[in-house]
Design a protein around this motif. Sequence first.
Motif, PDB file in Angstrom:
ATOM      1  N   GLN A 146       0.823  -1.175   0.000  1.00 34.50           N
ATOM      2  CA  GLN A 146       0.000   0.000   0.000  1.00 34.50           C
ATOM      3  C   GLN A 146       0.872   1.245   0.000  1.00 34.50           C
ATOM      4  OE1 GLN A 146      -3.252   0.036  -0.339  1.00 34.50           O
ATOM      5  NE2 GLN A 146      -3.371  -2.156  -0.342  1.00 34.50           N
ATOM      6  N   ARG A 172     -18.487   7.909   1.062  1.00 31.51           N
ATOM      7  CA  ARG A 172     -18.238   6.494   1.351  1.00 31.51           C
ATOM      8  C   ARG A 172     -18.840   5.606   0.273  1.00 31.51           C
ATOM      9  NH1 ARG A 172     -14.636   4.866   5.121  1.00 31.51           N
ATOM     10  NH2 ARG A 172     -15.999   3.205   5.858  1.00 31.51           N
ATOM     11  N   GLU A 202     -16.598   5.772  -2.687  1.00 30.21           N
ATOM     12  CA  GLU A 202     -15.377   4.997  -2.459  1.00 30.21           C
ATOM     13  C   GLU A 202     -15.621   3.507  -2.654  1.00 30.21           C
ATOM     14  OE1 GLU A 202     -14.274   6.139   1.464  1.00 30.21           O
ATOM     15  OE2 GLU A 202     -13.185   7.942   0.826  1.00 30.21           O
ATOM     16  N   ARG A 203     -16.787   3.026  -2.201  1.00 25.19           N
ATOM     17  CA  ARG A 203     -17.103   1.606  -2.398  1.00 25.19           C
ATOM     18  C   ARG A 203     -17.278   1.287  -3.878  1.00 25.19           C
ATOM     19  NH1 ARG A 203     -20.250   2.475   2.353  1.00 25.19           N
ATOM     20  NH2 ARG A 203     -22.109   2.870   1.087  1.00 25.19           N
ATOM     21  N   GLU A 204     -17.943   2.199  -4.616  1.00 26.06           N
ATOM     22  CA  GLU A 204     -18.105   1.970  -6.051  1.00 26.06           C
ATOM     23  C   GLU A 204     -16.759   1.979  -6.765  1.00 26.06           C
ATOM     24  OE1 GLU A 204     -20.744   5.015  -7.263  1.00 26.06           O
ATOM     25  OE2 GLU A 204     -22.554   4.035  -6.477  1.00 26.06           O
ATOM     26  N   LEU A 205     -15.864   2.868  -6.363  1.00 24.27           N
ATOM     27  CA  LEU A 205     -14.536   2.919  -6.966  1.00 24.27           C
ATOM     28  C   LEU A 205     -13.756   1.646  -6.659  1.00 24.27           C
ATOM     29  CD1 LEU A 205     -12.340   4.385  -8.505  1.00 24.27           C
ATOM     30  CD2 LEU A 205     -11.717   5.574  -6.391  1.00 24.27           C
ATOM     31  N   ALA A 206     -13.908   1.135  -5.432  1.00 22.75           N
ATOM     32  CA  ALA A 206     -13.239  -0.118  -5.079  1.00 22.75           C
ATOM     33  C   ALA A 206     -13.757  -1.266  -5.940  1.00 22.75           C
ATOM     34  CB  ALA A 206     -13.441  -0.416  -3.598  1.00 22.75           C
ATOM     35  N   ASP A 207     -15.077  -1.269  -6.225  1.00 23.70           N
ATOM     36  CA  ASP A 207     -15.632  -2.309  -7.088  1.00 23.70           C
ATOM     37  C   ASP A 207     -15.082  -2.195  -8.508  1.00 23.70           C
ATOM     38  OD1 ASP A 207     -17.116  -3.244  -4.978  1.00 23.70           O
ATOM     39  OD2 ASP A 207     -18.945  -2.159  -5.531  1.00 23.70           O
ATOM     40  N   ARG A 223     -12.226  -0.952  -9.365  1.00 20.78           N
ATOM     41  CA  ARG A 223     -10.832  -1.401  -9.347  1.00 20.78           C
ATOM     42  C   ARG A 223     -10.733  -2.919  -9.351  1.00 20.78           C
ATOM     43  NH1 ARG A 223      -8.103   2.740  -4.909  1.00 20.78           N
ATOM     44  NH2 ARG A 223      -7.664   4.437  -6.370  1.00 20.78           N
ATOM     45  N   SER A 224     -11.589  -3.579  -8.568  1.00 19.61           N
ATOM     46  CA  SER A 224     -11.520  -5.041  -8.514  1.00 19.61           C
ATOM     47  C   SER A 224     -11.904  -5.651  -9.854  1.00 19.61           C
ATOM     48  CB  SER A 224     -12.430  -5.566  -7.394  1.00 19.61           C
ATOM     49  OG  SER A 224     -13.791  -5.240  -7.660  1.00 19.61           O
ATOM     50  N   GLU A 244      -8.997  -5.078 -12.245  1.00 21.77           N
ATOM     51  CA  GLU A 244      -7.881  -5.984 -11.969  1.00 21.77           C
ATOM     52  C   GLU A 244      -8.184  -7.386 -12.477  1.00 21.77           C
ATOM     53  OE1 GLU A 244      -7.393  -5.581  -7.810  1.00 21.77           O
ATOM     54  OE2 GLU A 244      -6.205  -3.750  -7.930  1.00 21.77           O
ATOM     55  N   GLU A 298      -7.359   4.862 -11.366  1.00 24.61           N
ATOM     56  CA  GLU A 298      -8.555   4.320 -10.746  1.00 24.61           C
ATOM     57  C   GLU A 298      -8.994   3.018 -11.395  1.00 24.61           C
ATOM     58  OE1 GLU A 298      -9.717   7.009 -14.087  1.00 24.61           O
ATOM     59  OE2 GLU A 298      -8.332   7.039 -12.407  1.00 24.61           O
TER      60      GLU A 298
END
Length: 357
Positions: free
Chosen positions: A2, A104, A107-112, A114-115, A118, A148
């Motif tokens: 990180q 928040r 941020e959760r949507e951005l994390a999704d 990214r996953s 990837e 992102e």
Amino acid sequence: MQPRGTGVDLLLPVLPFAAMAAVAAVELSAGPEVGYLALFSIGPAFACVSGTVRRALLVGALAFVLCTAAACYDGLFGSRRATVALASVAGVTAAAALAATLRRRAERELADVRSVAEAAQRVLLRPVPTLAAGPWALAVSYTSAAAEARIGGDLYEVVPTAAGTTRVVVGDVQGKGLEAVETAAVVLGAFREAAPEEPTLEAVGARMERALNRRLEGEEFVSAVLAETTADGVVTLLNYGHPPPLVVRADGRAHLAEPARCAPPLGLAALGPAGPEAHHLRLGPGDQLLLYTDGVTETRDHAGEFYPLLERAGLLAVDHPDGALEALRRDVAAYAAGPLKDDAAMMLLRRRPDGPG
């Protein structure tokens, strides 16, 4: 690993409390005549920038308590000024809680995203073998400009053949976003299917051209370099409108493998001259061949100068190809002094020093 937090990241958690402490100090020193009570709402306003909704509400409650205490100290509790100040704190706290909720969620949507990106990258850009056919060692590096999403329109692949040769491709799709990723998938699919079957590298390129013609519309295109290596060190190159590969000899001499004839990128064969002419070269033990996309050579420094790849060829004089590419990648990032403006893919082919001459 990180990334470490920046100075701003470390400051944000304490900023609301520092702001309210400063307001309290000014209010107590100025007295009731000036009236800084409403400024306690700065605390919850800063709290929504980082942290949870609960934290924003707790900071707002603390600001409300401090505002009430200051109003009592000044003898203003119950006055219109104090009532307006407390209402301001309550309103800003409610707005901060709503903003924190929306942040928040984003941020959760951005994390999704990214996953998913990837996962797409693992499918499209599969791990390549570190050992290719015969005396070759190989390494790849990919840096996406879309932080992102972590994936873009650059591509690479390595396919061994039954004849004992190894065929590779490095390419760059015109454009960005999901359409570029879809086009990259078409190119890689065609190459993976054709490379083990076709007798010549030109036939592989023709298969890729036909696959793109079924997919692309208008003037979309893909620049690419195809290469085929043999066990005795012979490399065949086909350049479809792509930056020329970098050849680095074991003694440190470096030059660009310019194509004998310019050819249009894949997808534009019908609009241009004949296809590329095969370019042959021989790499001896310790020699290296770097294939890359224009995200490397078009990286600019603060003065607007392009990255001098030929001058930095000495960075590849590292024992392992992975380490050599990492040294070059770090140097490109340092040269840009910030995020790259374009995706950058690199593939390094190295002839083993103990390979047959």
